[in-house]
Structures are given as C-alpha cells and as structure tokens.
Design an enzyme around this catalytic site. Structure first.
Site, PDB file in Angstrom:
ATOM      1  N   CYS A   2       0.841  -1.196   0.000  1.00  0.00           N
ATOM      2  CA  CYS A   2       0.000   0.000   0.000  1.00  0.00           C
ATOM      3  C   CYS A   2       0.879   1.251   0.000  1.00  0.00           C
ATOM      4  CB  CYS A   2      -0.944   0.077   1.201  1.00  0.00           C
ATOM      5  SG  CYS A   2      -2.121  -1.263   1.250  1.00  0.00           S
ATOM      6  N   ARG A  31       3.886  -0.051  -4.890  1.00  0.00           N
ATOM      7  CA  ARG A  31       3.631  -0.613  -3.562  1.00  0.00           C
ATOM      8  C   ARG A  31       2.342  -1.434  -3.513  1.00  0.00           C
ATOM      9  NH1 ARG A  31       6.976   2.045   0.282  1.00  0.00           N
ATOM     10  NH2 ARG A  31       5.774   1.041   1.914  1.00  0.00           N
ATOM     11  N   TRP A  79      -2.651  -2.756  -1.753  1.00  0.00           N
ATOM     12  CA  TRP A  79      -2.319  -4.174  -1.928  1.00  0.00           C
ATOM     13  C   TRP A  79      -3.224  -4.890  -0.930  1.00  0.00           C
ATOM     14  CZ3 TRP A  79      -0.366  -8.301   0.961  1.00  0.00           C
ATOM     15  CH2 TRP A  79       0.106  -9.397   0.214  1.00  0.00           C
ATOM     16  N   ASN A 105      -2.048   1.667   5.710  1.00  0.00           N
ATOM     17  CA  ASN A 105      -1.135   0.628   5.250  1.00  0.00           C
ATOM     18  C   ASN A 105      -0.810  -0.236   6.458  1.00  0.00           C
ATOM     19  OD1 ASN A 105       0.925  -0.917   4.163  1.00  0.00           O
ATOM     20  ND2 ASN A 105       2.463   0.685   4.347  1.00  0.00           N
ATOM     21  N   GLY A 106      -0.981  -1.539   6.351  1.00  0.00           N
ATOM     22  CA  GLY A 106      -0.690  -2.427   7.480  1.00  0.00           C
ATOM     23  C   GLY A 106      -1.882  -3.321   7.762  1.00  0.00           C
ATOM     24  N   GLU A 489      18.056 -16.692  -8.589  1.00  0.00           N
ATOM     25  CA  GLU A 489      17.551 -15.364  -8.924  1.00  0.00           C
ATOM     26  C   GLU A 489      16.979 -15.333 -10.352  1.00  0.00           C
ATOM     27  OE1 GLU A 489      16.663 -12.826  -7.530  1.00  0.00           O
ATOM     28  OE2 GLU A 489      16.855 -11.128  -8.869  1.00  0.00           O
ATOM     29  N   LYS A 493      13.141 -14.277 -11.140  1.00  0.00           N
ATOM     30  CA  LYS A 493      12.761 -13.182 -12.042  1.00  0.00           C
ATOM     31  C   LYS A 493      11.732 -13.656 -13.054  1.00  0.00           C
ATOM     32  CE  LYS A 493      13.699 -10.364 -10.390  1.00  0.00           C
ATOM     33  NZ  LYS A 493      14.459 -10.229  -9.173  1.00  0.00           N
ATOM     34  N   GLU A 496       8.308 -14.307 -11.403  1.00  0.00           N
ATOM     35  CA  GLU A 496       7.527 -13.167 -10.912  1.00  0.00           C
ATOM     36  C   GLU A 496       7.042 -12.237 -12.007  1.00  0.00           C
ATOM     37  OE1 GLU A 496      11.147 -10.534  -8.900  1.00  0.00           O
ATOM     38  OE2 GLU A 496       9.176 -10.442  -8.017  1.00  0.00           O
ATOM     39  N   HIS A 512      20.632 -35.624  -8.628  1.00  0.00           N
ATOM     40  CA  HIS A 512      19.929 -36.144  -7.457  1.00  0.00           C
ATOM     41  C   HIS A 512      18.413 -36.001  -7.574  1.00  0.00           C
ATOM     42  CE1 HIS A 512      23.655 -36.851  -5.340  1.00  0.00           C
ATOM     43  NE2 HIS A 512      24.043 -35.627  -5.643  1.00  0.00           N
ATOM     44  N   LYS A 615       5.892  -4.153  -4.061  1.00  0.00           N
ATOM     45  CA  LYS A 615       7.330  -3.911  -3.988  1.00  0.00           C
ATOM     46  C   LYS A 615       7.873  -4.089  -2.584  1.00  0.00           C
ATOM     47  CE  LYS A 615      11.292  -2.469  -5.580  1.00  0.00           C
ATOM     48  NZ  LYS A 615      12.060  -3.493  -6.335  1.00  0.00           N
TER      49      LYS A 615
END
Ligand code: M6R
Length: 620
Positions: A2, A31, A79, A105-106, A489, A493, A496, A512, A615
């Site tokens: 948010c 955000r 969000w 936010n929270g 990584e 990428k 996402e 394995h 983010k």
C-alpha cells in the site's frame, strides 16, 4: 504494501492538493495496485473518489466527474489484505457520518473485536476491510465529543489498535489539517515551502521538496501547510530527524525506457559505481558510516544474513566472499523463517540484514528477534530513513537510487557490491587480508560497472532469444558456487514477471532428482564458472552435456573465450574475460534479468507490476 500520500496546502482551495496526491500515487503504485483512491478536504467538507484496479481507473473516474478544489488531500494505492480488491474495499474509508476519511497501510489485527464494539453501538461496516473500523472509531470520537479534534481522536484510537499501521486521516470540518500515525509501517514527512507532504516513502513527493523528516515508531503527525508537529502515542511532543533527499524526480521516471525494470537493469553499472563511490579512498576502504567499534568486528564468531527474495540471494552470494576473505562462518537465513527455529544467536553474532526497501516486515521482525538475543545488527539498505535502517546498529547504504519495478534488479548488484565492501572491511579489520590485498579486490570491484556495460551490449540478442521462447511453460536454471544463487535469482525473475514455472538448482544437484524434469525442448540456463577454476568449470560443462544429451535446449552464460561450452550450448551469452569468480554474479545475472523482462513483455504482461505482488512487503 500500500502506498500513501498526504498533502496540506494553503487556502484558498485549489487543484494542487489533488494533483500532488495523484502524482505521488503514480510514483508509489509499485507498492500495490489492487485499487486506488483519494480524498480532498475543503471548506465544504470531504470529497472522495476510489476505484478498484490500476490508478488509471481512478484518474478516468476523476476526469469524468472531477472533485472540487481543496486545501488538503490524501491518496492510497492498495495491496489487498482484508477484503477483495473492489471499489467498496478501496481506501479512503469514511466514518458513518462521512466526516472523517482514513487511508491505511498495514493490518489492524484486532479489527473483529473493534467491529463488534462498533456494531454494539449500531455502526455497521460498508466494506470487508480492517481499515474501516479506524474511520468509524475516529468518527465516533468526534461525533460524541469524546475528542475535540482529529488529533485527539487519533491519539485515543491508536491506543485501541493492535497490529501494524500507517494511518492518514482528514476531518471535513478542519480541512487545513492532516493527521497521521505510524506503528511498524513506514511514514515520512516532506517539508515544503508553505505546504507539507506525507508519504510511505520519499518517492511520494520527490521533486516537490528535498527536505524530509524521519518519523519514529509510535508517532502521530499533525500537519498543516505551515506546521508539522510530532507527538508520541501518549500525546507528548516527539522529535523527527531531518535529512536531505538525494533522489530526484527523474530517478523516479521511466526516462524513455518501456518499463522501469528495463531502466533499472540499465542503471546497474551506475548503481554499483554509486555504491562504491566515496568508499575507496586512495585504493583503501573508508566505511566511516559504519560507526561500529572495530573491536566488535574482531570479536564476531558468526555472521547470520537475514533477508527475503532477491535480497536473500544477494546474501547467499555474499556468503562465498565473506567466508573466503574473513574465515568467519556465514549462515544465510530467510527472514520469514529465522525467529521460528529458535536460532543460536549471541553477542558475538553479527546479524546482516539486507533489504532494498528497508521495510520488509519479515526482515524487520527477524532483526528485532536478533536484537533481543543481544546480537548487533548491521544492514545493507537502499532506502534512507527506512525502518530497517533506523533500527540497525549500523547501516551500509546501497546508493542504487529508487527501485520502482516490483522485480528487483539493480538493487541486487548493488547489494552484492555493498556486501563485498563489508567483507573486505572485515577482512582488513580482523587481519585476514593485508591492505594491499584488499586494495586489489577493490580495484576489481571498481571495474565491475564497465563489465556490466559489456554484458548490456548483448541485450538485443537476449531479447531475440526470449521472443523465440515466449510459449515455453517451464525453465530450469543451474549454477554452481556463486552461480547457484544466480540460478535461483534467474528463476525468481522469470516466475515473478513472466508467470512461467521456473526452478533454480545447484548444478551438482541435477543428478539427485531434477534431471528427471529434463525432456526434449526444455530450456535450461547454465551459469558457467570461469575455466580458470577448472574444479568448478569442468563439472558444470558436464552438466550442460548431460541435459543436452537428453534433448534440452541449453542456454549458457559463460566467460568470453570459454570455447568448451560452444559444442553443447544452443545459445551463449558472454561475460567479460578476467572477471574474478566471486564477482561473476554481478555480470551473470544481467542476461537473466533481460530475458525475464522480455518474456513478460512478449506475453503482454505488465512488467513493472506483476500480479499479486507488491514492492515492499510490510506484512508477515
Ligand atoms: O525490499 P527488500 O529487498 O527487503 O525486498 C525483499 C523481497 O521482497 C524482494 O527482493 C522480492 O523478492 C522482489 N520482488 C524480487 O524481485
């Protein structure tokens, strides 16, 4: 999660409050982008507009039905946590009488209990959010005269809240004043000239002012056009710390690139350069800002890196270098797991928190747990004044500039550069390396921006390859030694931003189990170590052959002149000859980032705003 913007300006009412807030929201959209909303306060009360979906839905609604000019305003980009992303669940939320508007936010953890208390007074919720109870409680305080002002009401209400929150509220009967409160969620004040700003971070008002005020934990902010007052939750005066914002508006704009992700990949050489700047003085390390007693670094017997996502992979890279240079055991732990395994931490443990945003709640809570056990916490962070930076005993800032795309790119290479500075500093302080050896590594580090530039020259061929693979539904990424975290990584990428199934593995693990996934046509990326380290190189080359023999499509990132790969690789991307092994991740990751960005663009996805993500993840 948010994004929050607030603005207090002078009378008479104008369009500036709304314009400032909308511009801030567009820079904070990274955000959260489930919905967006604004409230404007003027002498005639509050006007609110909110829409589910991207900010463009809100701006279209405002164009169709403009709000009256105002004196103050606030905006929110969401969000979703409690309640689906819908118009009704979008912020701001209003009190029952419409006098008070709130953005948040929270998470208000005791919202069900508060909701029941409100229901007992006949006040029911319009939305499914936890936030609305705050608007209702503030409204009740003012309506029944328990509080004479919004500030007083806020002080009463925060005392009843459990959880984490940044709250901003407007009172339709006092349009000149914006009241905010924070606990465990970010809030920063921008000090203007005859106007003032609030934001989740400085991007909310970058370009409007370069003066910011850090707001401590459990603080209420009372802001008008000409005054900013801070109070603790008991109502006593509190202090903020003023600092200068070094980010400019251009840094938060796409600057001709199709996406922020592309821009930020291209900023990687600069991000590393800036992170090293001022820290190499006459070839020697100058980490004055660390402000930790060197004796403490000498007493450390273990380092635990805590971080999430991409930052944790930077931590994994750092482990190879720090253990090699300093001979200290380094553990890398996902922040979200750390405190749940009863970790062995003592005053001889150095915790290293790595975070781009400085607001990741998992990392913050892990740090707090470590502090409680007596450990010192040093952080590598990109965001000045963020919670993680403020709560650390020492900070090593990455100077990568604002990272707007949700997918982290330039922060990763800058985090590695900063971690290496730390490793070399420790090695020197603890006497593991002579100053001239450290100077040699620093010299190599200072060559990394140029080496990243060389890799970027291959951008078009990497994109061309992605275009041919856009319909592939599964990818493997394999690496050994420092190539292993790079493989992780690369897979992250792709997952996402392109929503493709991708797995990263240690190349040695292939036999394995993961080799069972290999079938004709499966694209497999390899991060191949330099031939100057044959013990690593030869084994990965064998792995390339093994998957090639099973019909997979092999895409190899290898050093210039490494011809051993060419017979088995369908595609080869090159990193500059002579890059030291430990520094390889800063160049080998670049083709993987470009590939992911192009795959997402080809599939028509919003590269900078992948679905379901935000983010900075400020919930656990
Ligand atoms: O702000 P932080 O570095 O603490 O964020 C940590 C992760 O949430 C972040 O790296 C995330 O994994 C990115 N979306 C990866 O691209």
């Amino acid at each position: 999660m948010c994004g929050i913007v607030g603005y207090a300006g002078p009378a008479p009412a104008s369009d500036r409050p709304l314009n400032v807030v909308l511009a801030g929201l567009s820079r904070l959209e990274y955000r959260g982008y489930d919905s967006a909303g604004v409230a404007v306060a003027s002498a005639s009360g509050l006007a609110v507009c909110k829409r589910s979906g991207r900010l463009t839905n809100l701006t279209a609604a405002l164009e169709a039905d403009p709000l009256a000019p105002g004196i103050s305003a606030m905006g929110h980009t969401r969000w979703a946590t409690h309640g689906a992303p819908s118009d009704v669940n979008a912020h701001p939320h209003l009190s029952a009488d419409g006098r008070v508007a709130v953005i948040h936010n929270g998470i208000i953890e005791n919202f069900l209990e508060l909701k029941a208390q409100l229901a007992a007074r006949g006040i029911t919720q319009r939305s499914d959010t936890d936030t609305e109870v705050v608007a209702q409680l503030l409204g009740v305080e003012l309506a029944d005269g328990t509080a004479a002002t919004l500030t007083e009401a806020m002080l009463h209400v925060v005392a009843r809240l459990q959880g984490s929150f940044t709250l901003v509220a407007l009172d339709g009967q006092d349009p000149a004043t914006v009241v905010a409160a924070r606990r465990n969620s970010p809030l920063v004040v921008g000090l203007g000239n005859g106007e003032n700003f609030l934001g989740s971070d400085v991007s909310a008002f970058v370009g409007e002012t370069d003066r910011a005020l850090e707001v401590g934990q459990d603080t209420v902010v009372v802001m008008t056009a000409t005054n900013v007052k801070l109070l603790d939750f008991a109502g006593n005066p509190a202090q903020g710390r003023e600092y200068t914002i070094t980010w400019d508006a251009k840094a938060a704009a796409k600057d001709g690139y199709a996406t922020f992700m592309d821009k930020e990949i291209h900023e990687e050489p600069h991000a590393v350069e800036e992170t090293l700047r001022g820290r190499l003085v006459d070839g020697h390390l100058a980490l004055d800002e660390m402000r930790m007693d060197p004796a403490l670094f000498r007493s450390v017997d273990k380092i635990i890196v805590i971080a999430a996502g991409t930052a944790s992979y930077a931590g994994q890279v750092a482990r190879y270098a720090i253990e090699h240079w300093c001979r200290i055991p380094v553990e890398v732990e996902l922040a979200s797991e750390f405190r749940y395994r009863d970790p062995v931490v003592s005053e001889k443990t150095l915790m290293l928190a790595i975070s781009q945003s400085g607001e990741t709640m998992d990392t913050l809570q892990a740090m707090r747990h470590a502090h409680e056990q007596g450990a010192k916490v040093l952080c590598i962070c990109n965001t000045y004044g963020s919670s993680i930076a403020r709560e650390s005993d020492a900070v090593l800032y990455t100077h990568a500039g604002p990272e707007i795309a949700v997918a982290s790119t330039k922060a990763f290479v800058a985090q590695i550069a900063a971690a290496y500075l730390l490793g070399l500093y420790l090695a020197e302080v603890r006497g593991n390396k002579y100053p001239e050896e450290v100077a040699g590594y620093l010299e190599e580090l200072s060559r990394m921006p140029g080496r990243i530039e060389k890799v970027l020259e291959q951008e078009e061929s990497i994109r061309a390859l992605a275009r041919t693979m856009k319909d592939k539904t599964s990818f493997l990424f394999l690496g050994r030694h420092v190539g292993f975290p790079v493989a992780l990584e690369g897979a992250l990428k792709l997952k996402e931003v392109a929503y493709v199934h991708a797995e990263g593995f240690a190349a040695g693990e292939l036999k394995h189990g993961p080799i069972a996934l290999v079938e004709p046509g499966l694209p497999v990326f390899f991060i191949v170590p330099t031939p100057r380290r044959p013990e690593l190189h030869n084994k990965v080359i064998s792995n390339v052959q093994e998957v090639r023999a099973r019909g997979a499509r092999t895409i190899v990132i290898a050093e210039e002149g490494d011809n051993a790969v060419t017979d088995y690789a369908e595609h080869v991307f090159r990193v500059p000859l002579g890059t030291p092994t430990l520094m390889m991740p800063m160049v080998t990751v670049v083709p993987l980032q470009i590939f992911a960005s192009e795959m997402a663009a080809q599939k028509g996805y919003d590269v900078d705003h992948p679905r379901n993500l935000a983010k900075s993840v400020t919930v656990e």
